[in-house]
Design a protein around this motif. Sequence first.
Motif, short mmCIF file in Angstrom:
data_model
loop_
_atom_site.label_atom_id
_atom_site.label_comp_id
_atom_site.label_asym_id
_atom_site.label_seq_id
_atom_site.Cartn_x
_atom_site.Cartn_y
_atom_site.Cartn_z
N ARG A 61 -8.36 -52.49 -13.12
CA ARG A 61 -7.87 -53.59 -12.29
C ARG A 61 -8.47 -53.45 -10.91
O ARG A 61 -8.67 -52.36 -10.42
CB ARG A 61 -6.35 -53.55 -12.18
CG ARG A 61 -5.65 -53.81 -13.48
CD ARG A 61 -4.18 -53.95 -13.28
NE ARG A 61 -3.65 -52.76 -12.64
CZ ARG A 61 -2.41 -52.63 -12.21
NH1 ARG A 61 -1.57 -53.62 -12.37
NH2 ARG A 61 -1.99 -51.53 -11.65
N ARG A 62 -8.72 -54.55 -10.29
CA ARG A 62 -9.24 -54.54 -8.93
C ARG A 62 -8.11 -54.89 -7.98
O ARG A 62 -7.28 -55.73 -8.26
CB ARG A 62 -10.36 -55.56 -8.76
CG ARG A 62 -11.59 -55.18 -9.51
CD ARG A 62 -12.68 -56.19 -9.26
NE ARG A 62 -13.83 -55.82 -10.03
CZ ARG A 62 -15.02 -55.65 -9.50
NH1 ARG A 62 -15.20 -55.88 -8.23
NH2 ARG A 62 -16.03 -55.30 -10.24
N VAL A 63 -8.13 -54.23 -6.85
CA VAL A 63 -7.15 -54.52 -5.82
C VAL A 63 -7.73 -55.59 -4.92
O VAL A 63 -8.81 -55.43 -4.37
CB VAL A 63 -6.82 -53.24 -5.01
CG1 VAL A 63 -5.87 -53.56 -3.89
CG2 VAL A 63 -6.26 -52.19 -5.93
N ARG A 64 -7.01 -56.69 -4.77
CA ARG A 64 -7.51 -57.78 -3.96
C ARG A 64 -7.13 -57.64 -2.49
O ARG A 64 -7.87 -58.00 -1.61
CB ARG A 64 -7.01 -59.11 -4.49
CG ARG A 64 -7.57 -59.41 -5.87
CD ARG A 64 -7.11 -60.78 -6.33
NE ARG A 64 -7.45 -60.95 -7.73
CZ ARG A 64 -8.55 -61.55 -8.15
NH1 ARG A 64 -9.40 -62.02 -7.29
NH2 ARG A 64 -8.78 -61.67 -9.43
N THR A 120 -13.00 -47.03 -0.38
CA THR A 120 -13.95 -46.76 -1.46
C THR A 120 -14.12 -45.26 -1.64
O THR A 120 -14.15 -44.76 -2.77
CB THR A 120 -15.30 -47.43 -1.16
OG1 THR A 120 -15.10 -48.82 -0.94
CG2 THR A 120 -16.28 -47.23 -2.29
N GLY A 121 -14.19 -44.54 -0.54
CA GLY A 121 -14.32 -43.08 -0.61
C GLY A 121 -13.08 -42.42 -1.20
O GLY A 121 -13.17 -41.46 -1.96
N VAL A 122 -11.90 -42.94 -0.83
CA VAL A 122 -10.65 -42.39 -1.37
C VAL A 122 -10.60 -42.61 -2.88
O VAL A 122 -10.25 -41.70 -3.65
CB VAL A 122 -9.42 -43.02 -0.68
CG1 VAL A 122 -8.14 -42.63 -1.37
CG2 VAL A 122 -9.37 -42.62 0.79
N ALA A 131 -11.35 -40.68 -8.54
CA ALA A 131 -12.10 -40.74 -9.80
C ALA A 131 -12.65 -39.36 -10.16
O ALA A 131 -12.61 -38.94 -11.34
CB ALA A 131 -13.23 -41.75 -9.69
N LYS A 132 -13.13 -38.62 -9.16
CA LYS A 132 -13.61 -37.25 -9.41
C LYS A 132 -12.47 -36.37 -9.90
O LYS A 132 -12.63 -35.55 -10.81
CB LYS A 132 -14.22 -36.66 -8.14
CG LYS A 132 -15.52 -37.30 -7.73
CD LYS A 132 -15.99 -36.71 -6.42
CE LYS A 132 -17.16 -37.45 -5.84
NZ LYS A 132 -17.54 -36.93 -4.52
N ARG A 166 -8.89 -35.73 5.32
CA ARG A 166 -10.00 -35.87 6.27
C ARG A 166 -10.36 -37.34 6.48
O ARG A 166 -10.63 -37.76 7.59
CB ARG A 166 -11.21 -35.10 5.78
CG ARG A 166 -12.40 -35.23 6.73
CD ARG A 166 -13.46 -34.24 6.37
NE ARG A 166 -14.18 -33.57 7.39
CZ ARG A 166 -13.75 -32.87 8.43
NH1 ARG A 166 -12.53 -32.75 8.64
NH2 ARG A 166 -14.52 -32.29 9.28
N LYS A 167 -10.35 -38.13 5.41
CA LYS A 167 -10.66 -39.55 5.54
C LYS A 167 -9.60 -40.26 6.39
O LYS A 167 -9.93 -41.12 7.20
CB LYS A 167 -10.79 -40.20 4.17
CG LYS A 167 -12.03 -39.73 3.43
CD LYS A 167 -12.32 -40.55 2.23
CE LYS A 167 -13.57 -40.08 1.54
NZ LYS A 167 -14.78 -40.14 2.36
N ILE A 168 -8.35 -39.88 6.23
CA ILE A 168 -7.27 -40.47 7.04
C ILE A 168 -7.45 -40.05 8.50
O ILE A 168 -7.33 -40.86 9.42
CB ILE A 168 -5.89 -40.05 6.50
CG1 ILE A 168 -5.67 -40.72 5.14
CG2 ILE A 168 -4.78 -40.41 7.47
CD1 ILE A 168 -4.47 -40.21 4.39
#
Length: 95
Positions: A3-6, A20-22, A27-28, A65-67
Amino acid sequence: MQRRVRSVRVPVELDDLDLTGVIAECAKYLRDLESATLLKSQGNREAAEALLKARQLDLGQRVGRKIWEARVKYGEKRRKEAPGALDASADAHEL
């Protein structure tokens, strides 16, 4: 099923969050979960648990780190918009 989040509602501080990085990190982690399940089914329970522990810590650090990076960008943006107001409040907190 994919599903895609709109749309996603996030705090202003996280406007610059690399979603996208999160998702890529998640996924990893999912692939590592599948690897751990395979190891466990082959009878190597200790290796599966070690993989999960290491990867959970790593995932938490990477997402954190991304946050943190998004929050830093927000702070820089605010300093550029109102340089005098933030400097005065920072001085008051130091006292």
